[in-house]
Design an enzyme around this catalytic site. Structure first.
Site, PDB file in Angstrom:
ATOM      1  N   LYS A   1      -3.621  -4.281  15.632  1.00 27.23           N
ATOM      2  CA  LYS A   1      -3.262  -2.869  15.740  1.00 27.23           C
ATOM      3  C   LYS A   1      -2.210  -2.647  16.836  1.00 27.23           C
ATOM      4  CE  LYS A   1      -5.892  -0.935  12.604  1.00 27.23           C
ATOM      5  NZ  LYS A   1      -5.330  -0.158  11.459  1.00 27.23           N
TER       6      LYS A   1
ATOM      7  N   LYS B   1      -2.189  -9.025   1.539  1.00 32.81           N
ATOM      8  CA  LYS B   1      -3.418  -8.425   1.031  1.00 32.81           C
ATOM      9  C   LYS B   1      -3.137  -6.997   0.575  1.00 32.81           C
ATOM     10  CE  LYS B   1      -8.209  -7.545   2.465  1.00 32.81           C
ATOM     11  NZ  LYS B   1      -9.191  -7.689   3.579  1.00 32.81           N
TER      12      LYS B   1
ATOM     13  N   LYS C   1      -2.961   0.074   1.344  1.00 35.10           N
ATOM     14  CA  LYS C   1      -2.165   1.292   1.241  1.00 35.10           C
ATOM     15  C   LYS C   1      -1.068   1.321   2.291  1.00 35.10           C
ATOM     16  CE  LYS C   1      -5.290   4.529  -0.970  1.00 35.10           C
ATOM     17  NZ  LYS C   1      -4.365   4.677  -2.107  1.00 35.10           N
TER      18      LYS C   1
END
Length: 398
Positions: free
Chosen positions: A187, A267, A270
């Protein structure tokens, strides 16, 4: 040897925890606080008793959001907990990688499913978007087969006890444990302008989500073991400081595949924009499937294909038993990539058509879904409050 009675455990309706390390041994129902036997009509059940006929949605897809009759109490089983981010419309990776297992586990375990909107706040800061995505995810889970008479489905923020327990657990969790987590490191790279405190402490809330209901296990892919191990470490730290309180949740390894996106490399996600949205309109699904990258070494139609590395071919086994003959057609160049894409698109559209219809019905009648979520949260309230009561007592807050 019989252990002395534990007043806190008796208040929770569960036996006193065995001496360490015997608490690591789990059996069906071992150490699990019983959920209330008397359940108001319409409450989300946990596998207790019969249910009214469900609306059939296709193979292994059933749901019924109508109020259920009073459910007969049965012995508590092997309780599992799973959380899913409210990412909005469900894509193929969500279903193959998680939701199909959710549906199957309704007959194998005593499952609790949570839409983790608190967690979503670490990256979603638009209130209307979060509300919309939470609704879409709830409707999709029900449409794809979660049965509120065989599982408990609720929204994380509807049980605020999660956040209090997370704070209490954070007091036994070293910062260094949190800084080393792979997700936090990822992140920091993917959203460098929004490295908020929630990203760092995400695993503590995750641990609280699981242990507040004394779940014995968490279904995970083998690549997610590290995430669950941190929850186990937090449990060990708390038990060491305050005495045996929580069971260490065990991993239930699923055979869930890692579903690659339409780019064939990353992978399906969205955030990457490489999804196949299974509840979208048929023309949207067809367009997404036709955009899929296949075998990059198969340049001409007459070249032999390699189904083992072709992303389209790898998805065929989920939508038909004839995949071996389809793969042979690719190897011999009897069929081409376009042929395989068209066939896969047709099968995906057909497979999800009943669920798509049910999803649209639920989105048009949101009160039906809201009732399921509200009753799921209410069903869990006694257990969440009892757990917090025990923890507060042990920590000197009462």
């Amino acid at each position: 040897m019989v252990a002395d009675a534990d007043p806190a455990s008796e208040a929770l309706g569960r036996p006193a925890p065995p001496p360490w390390p015997a608490a690591l041994a789990f059996g069906f129902g071992s150490g699990l606080p019983e959920l209330p036997a008397e359940i108001p009509a319409g409450i989300c059940g946990l596998g207790r008793g019969a249910r009214p006929p469900a609306a059939t949605l296709g193979p292994s897809m059933t749901t019924d959001t109508r109020p259920s009759p009073t459910l007969a109490p049965q012995p508590v089983g092997h309780r599992t907990f799973s959380g899913i981010q409210p990412s909005g419309t469900v894509h193929l990776g969500n279903d193959l990688g998680a939701i199909r297992n959710y549906v199957r586990h309704q007959d194998e375990y005593e499952p609790i499913y949570c839409i983790v909107d608190y967690h979503a706040l670490t990256s979603t800061h638009d209130a209307d978007m979060l509300r919309s995505r939470t609704r879409e995810m709830a409707a999709a889970l029900l449409a794809l087969g979660l049965d509120p008479n065989r599982c408990t489905l609720f929204v994380q923020s509807h049980r605020p006890e999660h956040t209090e327990l997370a704070w209490l657990l954070s007091t036994v969790t070293p910062v260094s444990w949190l800084e080393r987590t792979p997700t936090y490191k990822e992140k920091k790279q993917s959203q460098p302008d929004d490295i908020n405190h929630g990203l760092l402490t995400y695993p503590v809330l995750q641990a609280a989500d699981i242990v507040i209901y004394h779940a014995t296990s968490v279904p995970v892919g083998r690549d997610q073991d590290a995430h669950l191990e941190l929850s186990r470490e937090i449990v060990r730290a708390f038990n060491h400081r305050y005495g045996d309180t929580f069971l260490e949740p065990q991993a239930v390894h699923t055979d869930a595949p890692t579903v690659l996106g339409t780019d064939g490399v990353r992978k399906m996600s969205k955030s990457v924009g490489n999804t196949i949205d299974v509840l979208a309109e048929p023309e949207v699904i067809r367009r997404q499937v036709m955009s899929m990258v296949t075998d990059t070494l198969r340049v001409r139609r007459t070249d032999p294909g390699r189904p083992e590395v072709c992303n389209v071919c790898q998805l065929q086994p989920f939508f038909g038993d004839d995949y071996e003959s389809l793969w042979e057609g690719e190897r011999t160049a009897r069929t081409g990539c376009v042929d395989m894409k068209k066939l896969l698109a047709d099968r995906i559209v057909g497979h999800y058509a009943p669920a798509r219809e049910r999803y649209l019905e639920l989105m048009a009648d949101w009160r039906q879904v809201a009732t399921v979520l509200e009753e799921g949260a209410e069903r869990l309230r006694p257990l969440a409050q009892a757990t917090l009561g025990e923890v507060r007592e042990k920590m000197g807050l009462r």
